[in-house]
Design an enzyme around this catalytic site. Structure first.
Site: not given
Ligand code: LLP
Length: 431
Positions: A273, A275, A312, A344
Protein backbone atom coordinates in the site's frame (compact mmCIF):
# COMPACT_ATOMS: atom_id res chain seq x y z
CA UNK A 1 14.43 11.21 -9.08
CA UNK A 2 11.92 13.71 -10.34
CA UNK A 3 11.10 15.81 -13.37
CA UNK A 4 11.31 19.27 -11.81
CA UNK A 5 14.54 20.90 -12.99
CA UNK A 6 16.00 24.26 -14.02
CA UNK A 7 16.37 24.99 -17.72
CA UNK A 8 17.70 28.30 -18.93
CA UNK A 9 17.46 29.68 -15.41
CA UNK A 10 13.82 28.70 -14.88
CA UNK A 11 12.21 25.83 -13.01
CA UNK A 12 10.27 23.46 -15.25
CA UNK A 13 7.84 20.64 -14.55
CA UNK A 14 8.82 18.21 -17.30
CA UNK A 15 8.71 20.47 -20.40
CA UNK A 16 6.49 23.18 -18.94
CA UNK A 17 7.90 26.28 -17.21
CA UNK A 18 6.13 26.70 -13.85
CA UNK A 19 6.00 30.46 -14.46
CA UNK A 20 3.74 29.81 -17.46
CA UNK A 21 1.25 27.85 -15.37
CA UNK A 22 1.34 30.55 -12.69
CA UNK A 23 0.68 33.25 -15.29
CA UNK A 24 -2.26 31.33 -16.75
CA UNK A 25 -4.03 30.09 -13.63
CA UNK A 26 -2.75 32.15 -10.71
CA UNK A 27 -1.20 30.97 -7.45
CA UNK A 28 -1.09 29.03 -5.22
CA UNK A 29 -1.37 25.70 -7.01
CA UNK A 30 -0.08 22.17 -6.70
CA UNK A 31 1.69 20.86 -9.77
CA UNK A 32 2.18 17.14 -10.34
CA UNK A 33 4.41 15.45 -12.90
CA UNK A 34 3.10 12.43 -14.79
CA UNK A 35 6.59 11.20 -15.70
CA UNK A 36 7.63 11.31 -12.04
CA UNK A 37 4.53 9.42 -10.90
CA UNK A 38 5.13 6.80 -13.56
CA UNK A 39 8.81 6.55 -12.74
CA UNK A 40 8.20 5.90 -9.05
CA UNK A 41 5.44 3.42 -9.70
CA UNK A 42 7.67 1.57 -12.14
CA UNK A 43 10.66 1.54 -9.78
CA UNK A 44 8.60 0.33 -6.81
CA UNK A 45 6.73 -2.39 -8.67
CA UNK A 46 9.80 -3.35 -10.72
CA UNK A 47 11.65 -4.14 -7.50
CA UNK A 48 9.19 -6.99 -7.00
CA UNK A 49 9.29 -8.39 -10.51
CA UNK A 50 8.86 -12.14 -10.42
CA UNK A 51 7.05 -11.91 -7.06
CA UNK A 52 3.32 -12.61 -6.79
CA UNK A 53 2.43 -9.09 -5.66
CA UNK A 54 -0.35 -6.50 -5.90
CA UNK A 55 0.13 -2.77 -5.48
CA UNK A 56 -2.73 -0.85 -3.92
CA UNK A 57 -1.79 2.81 -4.06
CA UNK A 58 -2.65 4.54 -0.75
CA UNK A 59 -5.16 7.11 -1.99
CA UNK A 60 -4.84 9.17 1.19
CA UNK A 61 -1.43 10.40 0.04
CA UNK A 62 -2.84 12.18 -3.00
CA UNK A 63 -6.49 11.62 -3.88
CA UNK A 64 -6.68 13.64 -7.07
CA UNK A 65 -8.62 11.63 -9.65
CA UNK A 66 -6.05 12.26 -12.37
CA UNK A 67 -3.24 11.04 -10.12
CA UNK A 68 -5.14 7.87 -9.22
CA UNK A 69 -6.00 7.36 -12.89
CA UNK A 70 -2.36 7.74 -13.93
CA UNK A 71 -1.40 4.95 -11.52
CA UNK A 72 -4.46 2.81 -12.26
CA UNK A 73 -3.52 2.84 -15.95
CA UNK A 74 -0.21 1.29 -14.89
CA UNK A 75 -2.03 -1.47 -13.04
CA UNK A 76 -2.30 -0.01 -9.55
CA UNK A 77 -5.11 -0.96 -7.21
CA UNK A 78 -6.10 1.28 -4.33
CA UNK A 79 -5.92 1.29 -0.56
CA UNK A 80 -8.81 3.42 0.72
CA UNK A 81 -9.85 4.53 4.19
CA UNK A 82 -13.28 6.05 3.64
CA UNK A 83 -16.30 5.79 1.35
CA UNK A 84 -15.09 9.02 -0.23
CA UNK A 85 -11.74 7.51 -1.14
CA UNK A 86 -13.53 4.40 -2.38
CA UNK A 87 -15.65 6.56 -4.70
CA UNK A 88 -12.53 8.32 -5.93
CA UNK A 89 -10.75 5.05 -6.68
CA UNK A 90 -13.77 3.73 -8.58
CA UNK A 91 -14.28 7.01 -10.42
CA UNK A 92 -10.63 6.93 -11.49
CA UNK A 93 -11.09 3.47 -12.96
CA UNK A 94 -9.64 1.16 -10.30
CA UNK A 95 -11.27 -2.28 -10.47
CA UNK A 96 -13.25 -3.11 -7.28
CA UNK A 97 -11.34 -6.37 -6.87
CA UNK A 98 -8.12 -4.34 -6.58
CA UNK A 99 -9.39 -2.21 -3.70
CA UNK A 100 -8.43 -2.74 -0.07
CA UNK A 101 -10.44 -0.95 2.63
CA UNK A 102 -8.28 0.00 5.63
CA UNK A 103 -9.04 2.15 8.65
CA UNK A 104 -9.84 1.91 12.31
CA UNK A 105 -13.30 3.47 12.11
CA UNK A 106 -15.28 2.26 9.13
CA UNK A 107 -18.93 3.15 9.66
CA UNK A 108 -21.89 0.85 9.02
CA UNK A 109 -22.73 2.87 5.91
CA UNK A 110 -19.17 2.68 4.62
CA UNK A 111 -18.93 -1.09 5.14
CA UNK A 112 -22.31 -1.56 3.49
CA UNK A 113 -21.32 0.59 0.54
CA UNK A 114 -18.00 -1.22 0.08
CA UNK A 115 -19.78 -4.60 0.20
CA UNK A 116 -22.21 -3.42 -2.47
CA UNK A 117 -19.25 -2.43 -4.63
CA UNK A 118 -17.74 -5.87 -4.16
CA UNK A 119 -14.26 -4.68 -3.18
CA UNK A 120 -11.37 -7.11 -2.91
CA UNK A 121 -10.42 -6.95 0.75
CA UNK A 122 -11.44 -5.48 4.09
CA UNK A 123 -8.63 -4.97 6.59
CA UNK A 124 -10.46 -5.45 9.87
CA UNK A 125 -9.13 -3.48 12.81
CA UNK A 126 -11.31 -4.54 15.77
CA UNK A 127 -13.53 -7.37 17.02
CA UNK A 128 -16.52 -5.06 16.88
CA UNK A 129 -15.85 -4.19 13.24
CA UNK A 130 -15.62 -7.91 12.43
CA UNK A 131 -19.06 -8.51 13.98
CA UNK A 132 -20.61 -5.55 12.19
CA UNK A 133 -19.12 -6.54 8.84
CA UNK A 134 -20.43 -10.08 9.30
CA UNK A 135 -23.91 -8.81 10.17
CA UNK A 136 -24.11 -6.52 7.17
CA UNK A 137 -22.61 -9.01 4.71
CA UNK A 138 -24.85 -11.84 5.91
CA UNK A 139 -27.96 -9.66 5.68
CA UNK A 140 -27.08 -8.88 2.07
CA UNK A 141 -26.20 -12.47 1.25
CA UNK A 142 -22.64 -11.33 0.42
CA UNK A 143 -19.22 -12.49 1.58
CA UNK A 144 -16.49 -10.08 2.70
CA UNK A 145 -12.92 -11.19 2.08
CA UNK A 146 -10.96 -10.09 5.10
CA UNK A 147 -7.50 -9.74 6.53
CA UNK A 148 -7.11 -8.78 10.16
CA UNK A 149 -4.74 -5.88 10.57
CA UNK A 150 -2.40 -7.15 13.23
CA UNK A 151 -0.59 -4.67 15.41
CA UNK A 152 2.93 -6.13 15.63
CA UNK A 153 4.06 -3.79 18.45
CA UNK A 154 7.04 -2.46 16.54
CA UNK A 155 8.27 1.12 16.79
CA UNK A 156 8.71 2.45 13.25
CA UNK A 157 11.15 5.06 14.55
CA UNK A 158 9.38 7.86 12.71
CA UNK A 159 7.47 10.98 13.74
CA UNK A 160 5.28 10.33 16.79
CA UNK A 161 2.14 11.34 14.90
CA UNK A 162 2.62 8.90 12.02
CA UNK A 163 3.71 5.81 13.95
CA UNK A 164 0.96 3.18 13.84
CA UNK A 165 2.40 -0.20 14.81
CA UNK A 166 3.11 0.15 18.55
CA UNK A 167 0.80 -1.49 21.08
CA UNK A 168 -0.29 1.95 22.34
CA UNK A 169 -1.36 3.08 18.84
CA UNK A 170 -5.03 2.83 17.94
CA UNK A 171 -4.41 0.71 14.86
CA UNK A 172 -4.79 -3.03 14.35
CA UNK A 173 -5.40 -5.84 16.78
CA UNK A 174 -2.50 -7.05 18.89
CA UNK A 175 -1.29 -10.63 18.82
CA UNK A 176 -2.38 -13.02 20.33
CA UNK A 177 -5.79 -11.32 20.71
CA UNK A 178 -6.12 -11.33 16.92
CA UNK A 179 -5.92 -15.12 17.00
CA UNK A 180 -9.32 -15.24 18.71
CA UNK A 181 -10.77 -12.91 16.09
CA UNK A 182 -9.49 -15.20 13.35
CA UNK A 183 -11.14 -18.13 15.12
CA UNK A 184 -14.44 -16.24 15.23
CA UNK A 185 -14.06 -15.04 11.65
CA UNK A 186 -13.84 -18.64 10.54
CA UNK A 187 -17.36 -19.34 11.75
CA UNK A 188 -19.03 -15.96 11.32
CA UNK A 189 -21.47 -15.74 8.41
CA UNK A 190 -20.55 -13.49 5.49
CA UNK A 191 -16.83 -13.56 6.26
CA UNK A 192 -14.02 -15.28 4.42
CA UNK A 193 -10.52 -15.04 5.86
CA UNK A 194 -7.96 -14.51 3.10
CA UNK A 195 -4.97 -12.91 4.75
CA UNK A 196 -3.07 -10.93 7.33
CA UNK A 197 -2.35 -7.19 7.15
CA UNK A 198 0.11 -4.86 8.86
CA UNK A 199 1.09 -1.23 8.47
CA UNK A 200 3.49 0.20 11.03
CA UNK A 201 3.76 3.86 10.06
CA UNK A 202 4.85 6.33 7.45
CA UNK A 203 8.07 8.07 6.39
CA UNK A 204 10.12 5.14 7.67
CA UNK A 205 13.77 5.64 6.75
CA UNK A 206 15.42 2.38 7.77
CA UNK A 207 14.76 -1.27 7.05
CA UNK A 208 15.00 -2.50 10.64
CA UNK A 209 11.42 -1.73 11.78
CA UNK A 210 9.95 -3.22 8.60
CA UNK A 211 12.12 -6.31 9.00
CA UNK A 212 11.08 -6.73 12.64
CA UNK A 213 7.37 -6.27 11.89
CA UNK A 214 7.30 -8.48 8.80
CA UNK A 215 9.23 -11.23 10.59
CA UNK A 216 6.59 -11.22 13.32
CA UNK A 217 3.78 -11.28 10.77
CA UNK A 218 5.31 -14.22 8.93
CA UNK A 219 5.43 -16.11 12.24
CA UNK A 220 1.77 -15.23 12.74
CA UNK A 221 0.88 -16.62 9.29
CA UNK A 222 2.43 -19.94 10.35
CA UNK A 223 0.37 -20.02 13.53
CA UNK A 224 -2.84 -19.13 11.68
CA UNK A 225 -2.26 -21.83 9.11
CA UNK A 226 -1.66 -24.23 11.95
CA UNK A 227 -5.06 -23.14 13.29
CA UNK A 228 -6.58 -24.14 9.97
CA UNK A 229 -6.92 -20.75 8.24
CA UNK A 230 -6.29 -20.48 4.52
CA UNK A 231 -3.94 -17.50 4.60
CA UNK A 232 -3.10 -16.64 1.00
CA UNK A 233 -2.52 -12.88 1.09
CA UNK A 234 0.00 -10.93 3.09
CA UNK A 235 -0.68 -7.18 3.09
CA UNK A 236 2.47 -5.39 4.23
CA UNK A 237 1.06 -1.85 4.11
CA UNK A 238 3.02 1.21 3.00
CA UNK A 239 5.40 3.46 4.87
CA UNK A 240 8.62 3.61 2.88
CA UNK A 241 10.16 7.04 3.45
CA UNK A 242 11.56 9.56 0.99
CA UNK A 243 14.25 12.24 1.30
CA UNK A 244 12.98 15.65 2.41
CA UNK A 245 16.17 16.89 4.07
CA UNK A 246 19.06 14.60 3.27
CA UNK A 247 17.51 11.43 4.71
CA UNK A 248 18.72 8.25 3.01
CA UNK A 249 15.77 5.87 3.17
CA UNK A 250 16.14 2.37 1.77
CA UNK A 251 15.68 2.23 -1.99
CA UNK A 252 12.68 0.25 -3.26
CA UNK A 253 15.06 -2.51 -4.34
CA UNK A 254 16.69 -2.69 -0.88
CA UNK A 255 13.21 -2.78 0.65
CA UNK A 256 12.16 -5.48 -1.82
CA UNK A 257 15.22 -7.62 -1.10
CA UNK A 258 14.41 -7.54 2.61
CA UNK A 259 10.74 -8.37 1.95
CA UNK A 260 11.70 -11.28 -0.31
CA UNK A 261 14.10 -12.64 2.31
CA UNK A 262 11.61 -12.37 5.17
CA UNK A 263 8.65 -13.75 3.23
CA UNK A 264 10.56 -16.39 1.21
CA UNK A 265 8.93 -19.40 2.84
CA UNK A 266 5.44 -18.02 3.25
CA UNK A 267 3.92 -18.68 -0.19
CA UNK A 268 1.39 -15.83 -0.18
CA UNK A 269 0.40 -13.15 -2.63
CA UNK A 270 2.01 -9.97 -1.27
CA UNK A 271 0.01 -6.74 -1.15
CA UNK A 272 1.65 -3.32 -0.80
CA UNK A 273 0.00 0.00 0.00
CA UNK A 274 2.63 2.58 -1.00
CA UNK A 275 1.64 6.23 -0.91
CA UNK A 276 4.36 8.76 -0.25
CA UNK A 277 7.11 6.91 -2.11
CA UNK A 278 5.03 7.08 -5.30
CA UNK A 279 3.66 10.63 -5.17
CA UNK A 280 5.84 12.55 -2.68
CA UNK A 281 8.35 14.19 -4.95
CA UNK A 282 6.03 14.07 -7.97
CA UNK A 283 4.38 17.25 -6.70
CA UNK A 284 5.27 20.82 -5.75
CA UNK A 285 3.31 23.73 -4.33
CA UNK A 286 3.84 26.91 -6.34
CA UNK A 287 3.31 30.17 -4.52
CA UNK A 288 3.92 33.87 -4.99
CA UNK A 289 5.70 36.24 -2.62
CA UNK A 290 3.21 38.80 -1.34
CA UNK A 291 5.52 40.84 0.89
CA UNK A 292 9.01 40.96 2.26
CA UNK A 293 8.68 42.22 5.80
CA UNK A 294 11.57 43.31 8.01
CA UNK A 295 10.68 43.20 11.68
CA UNK A 296 12.85 43.31 14.79
CA UNK A 297 15.91 42.02 12.96
CA UNK A 298 13.91 39.27 11.29
CA UNK A 299 13.06 38.96 7.62
CA UNK A 300 9.67 37.42 6.88
CA UNK A 301 8.83 36.27 3.38
CA UNK A 302 5.03 36.24 3.24
CA UNK A 303 3.63 33.88 0.61
CA UNK A 304 0.16 33.51 -0.83
CA UNK A 305 0.23 29.81 0.18
CA UNK A 306 -0.40 28.92 3.79
CA UNK A 307 -0.77 26.10 6.30
CA UNK A 308 -4.27 25.46 4.97
CA UNK A 309 -2.65 24.46 1.66
CA UNK A 310 0.29 22.48 3.04
CA UNK A 311 -0.08 21.55 6.69
CA UNK A 312 2.97 19.34 7.14
CA UNK A 313 5.43 22.00 8.36
CA UNK A 314 2.95 23.31 10.95
CA UNK A 315 1.68 19.91 12.06
CA UNK A 316 4.89 17.87 12.11
CA UNK A 317 7.62 20.53 11.92
CA UNK A 318 8.28 18.88 8.57
CA UNK A 319 11.07 20.20 6.37
CA UNK A 320 10.31 20.96 2.72
CA UNK A 321 12.89 22.35 0.34
CA UNK A 322 11.85 25.78 -0.96
CA UNK A 323 13.36 27.13 -4.15
CA UNK A 324 12.73 30.13 -6.39
CA UNK A 325 11.30 29.51 -9.86
CA UNK A 326 13.96 31.84 -11.24
CA UNK A 327 17.32 30.12 -10.71
CA UNK A 328 19.82 32.02 -8.55
CA UNK A 329 23.18 32.90 -10.02
CA UNK A 330 26.08 30.85 -8.65
CA UNK A 331 27.53 33.83 -6.74
CA UNK A 332 24.24 34.85 -5.07
CA UNK A 333 24.36 35.62 -1.35
CA UNK A 334 21.73 33.73 0.60
CA UNK A 335 20.18 35.27 3.70
CA UNK A 336 18.02 33.62 6.34
CA UNK A 337 14.32 34.38 6.21
CA UNK A 338 11.20 32.99 7.84
CA UNK A 339 8.92 31.79 5.07
CA UNK A 340 5.35 32.20 6.24
CA UNK A 341 1.78 32.16 5.02
CA UNK A 342 -0.94 34.79 5.51
CA UNK A 343 -2.99 32.82 8.06
CA UNK A 344 -3.66 34.45 11.40
CA UNK A 345 -1.75 31.93 13.42
CA UNK A 346 1.92 32.03 14.46
CA UNK A 347 2.31 28.39 13.43
CA UNK A 348 1.67 29.26 9.80
CA UNK A 349 5.34 28.91 8.95
CA UNK A 350 6.87 26.87 6.13
CA UNK A 351 10.47 27.43 7.23
CA UNK A 352 12.34 29.26 9.99
CA UNK A 353 15.58 31.07 9.14
CA UNK A 354 15.81 29.43 5.73
CA UNK A 355 18.75 30.73 3.64
CA UNK A 356 17.23 32.19 0.47
CA UNK A 357 18.43 34.39 -2.35
CA UNK A 358 17.18 38.00 -2.38
CA UNK A 359 13.44 37.94 -3.00
CA UNK A 360 10.94 40.61 -3.97
CA UNK A 361 7.17 40.84 -4.17
CA UNK A 362 5.70 38.71 -6.99
CA UNK A 363 8.62 36.28 -7.12
CA UNK A 364 7.47 32.68 -7.47
CA UNK A 365 8.61 30.14 -4.90
CA UNK A 366 8.22 26.40 -5.09
CA UNK A 367 7.73 24.23 -2.04
CA UNK A 368 9.05 20.85 -3.06
CA UNK A 369 8.04 17.30 -2.21
CA UNK A 370 4.43 18.36 -1.75
CA UNK A 371 2.86 15.58 -3.82
CA UNK A 372 2.10 13.42 -0.76
CA UNK A 373 -0.09 14.63 2.09
CA UNK A 374 -0.26 18.11 0.57
CA UNK A 375 -3.53 18.93 -1.19
CA UNK A 376 -5.30 16.07 0.62
CA UNK A 377 -4.68 17.68 4.00
CA UNK A 378 -5.68 21.17 2.94
CA UNK A 379 -8.60 22.97 4.48
CA UNK A 380 -10.62 26.16 4.25
CA UNK A 381 -9.07 27.61 7.41
CA UNK A 382 -9.32 31.41 7.40
CA UNK A 383 -11.94 30.83 4.67
CA UNK A 384 -9.23 30.41 2.11
CA UNK A 385 -10.42 28.59 -1.01
CA UNK A 386 -8.70 25.29 -1.87
CA UNK A 387 -5.74 25.70 -4.20
CA UNK A 388 -5.83 24.39 -7.74
CA UNK A 389 -4.07 21.21 -8.83
CA UNK A 390 -2.36 20.84 -12.18
CA UNK A 391 -1.00 17.74 -13.91
CA UNK A 392 1.85 18.07 -16.37
CA UNK A 393 2.47 15.48 -19.06
CA UNK A 394 5.45 16.27 -21.27
CA UNK A 395 4.91 19.71 -22.73
CA UNK A 396 1.25 20.03 -21.77
CA UNK A 397 -0.42 20.88 -18.50
CA UNK A 398 -4.04 20.61 -17.51
CA UNK A 399 -5.93 21.81 -14.49
CA UNK A 400 -7.11 18.68 -12.69
CA UNK A 401 -8.78 20.61 -9.87
CA UNK A 402 -9.52 24.25 -10.38
CA UNK A 403 -9.21 26.88 -7.67
CA UNK A 404 -12.23 26.79 -5.40
CA UNK A 405 -14.30 29.97 -5.43
CA UNK A 406 -15.64 31.93 -2.48
CA UNK A 407 -19.16 31.11 -3.66
CA UNK A 408 -18.38 27.39 -3.53
CA UNK A 409 -17.02 27.75 -0.03
CA UNK A 410 -20.27 29.30 1.13
CA UNK A 411 -22.54 27.04 -0.86
CA UNK A 412 -22.98 24.30 1.76
CA UNK A 413 -24.16 26.71 4.45
CA UNK A 414 -27.70 27.89 5.24
CA UNK A 415 -29.02 30.65 7.44
CA UNK A 416 -31.28 29.14 10.12
CA UNK A 417 -34.92 30.02 9.72
CA UNK A 418 -35.03 32.22 12.81
CA UNK A 419 -33.01 34.83 10.98
CA UNK A 420 -35.83 35.19 8.45
CA UNK A 421 -37.50 38.57 8.88
CA UNK A 422 -40.85 37.01 9.61
CA UNK A 423 -39.39 35.01 12.50
CA UNK A 424 -37.35 37.69 14.15
CA UNK A 425 -40.08 38.93 16.47
CA UNK A 426 -40.99 35.40 17.61
CA UNK A 427 -37.42 34.42 18.51
CA UNK A 428 -37.02 37.64 20.41
CA UNK A 429 -40.12 36.82 22.44
CA UNK A 430 -42.07 39.78 21.13
CA UNK A 431 -45.81 39.10 20.78
N1 LLP B 1 -1.64 2.02 4.41
C1 LLP B 1 -2.21 2.48 5.54
C2 LLP B 1 -3.15 1.63 6.27
C3 LLP B 1 -1.90 3.76 6.00
O1 LLP B 1 -2.45 4.22 7.12
C4 LLP B 1 -0.98 4.58 5.26
C5 LLP B 1 -0.65 5.93 5.71
C6 LLP B 1 -0.44 4.05 4.07
C7 LLP B 1 -0.78 2.76 3.68
C8 LLP B 1 0.50 4.83 3.19
O2 LLP B 1 1.68 5.14 3.85
P1 LLP B 1 2.88 5.84 3.04
O3 LLP B 1 3.40 4.83 2.04
O4 LLP B 1 2.34 7.03 2.36
O5 LLP B 1 3.87 6.17 4.09
N2 LLP B 1 -0.01 12.89 6.96
C9 LLP B 1 1.25 12.24 7.28
C10 LLP B 1 1.29 10.80 6.83
C11 LLP B 1 0.14 9.95 7.36
C12 LLP B 1 0.21 8.53 6.88
C13 LLP B 1 -1.04 7.80 7.23
N3 LLP B 1 -1.11 6.45 6.77
C14 LLP B 1 2.38 13.07 6.69
O6 LLP B 1 2.13 14.10 6.08
O7 LLP B 1 3.56 12.73 6.89
Amino acid sequence: MDHFAYRNGELYAEDVPLSRIAAEIGTPFFCYSTATLQHHYRVFTGAFSGVDAAFCYAVKANANLAVIRTLAEMGAGADVVSAGELERALAAGVAPAQIVFSGVGKSREELSHALDKNIGQFNVESSAELDLLSDIAASKGLTAQIAVRVNPDVDADTHEKISTGRHQDKFGIPWPAAREDYARAKVLPGIEVVGVAAHIGSQITSLAPFDAAFTKIVGIVDQLRHDGHDIRRLDLGGGLGIPYEGETPPTPSEYAEMVKRVTAAVDCELVFEPGRVIVGNAGVLVSRVLYIKESAGHTFTVLDAAMNDLLRPSLYDAHHAIVPVRESAADTDFHPTDIVGPICESGDVFAHGRPMPPLVTDDLLVIRTAGAYGAVMSSNYNSRPLAAEVLVNGDIFEIVRRHQTNEEMLALEEMPSWFDDRNVSRTRGVA
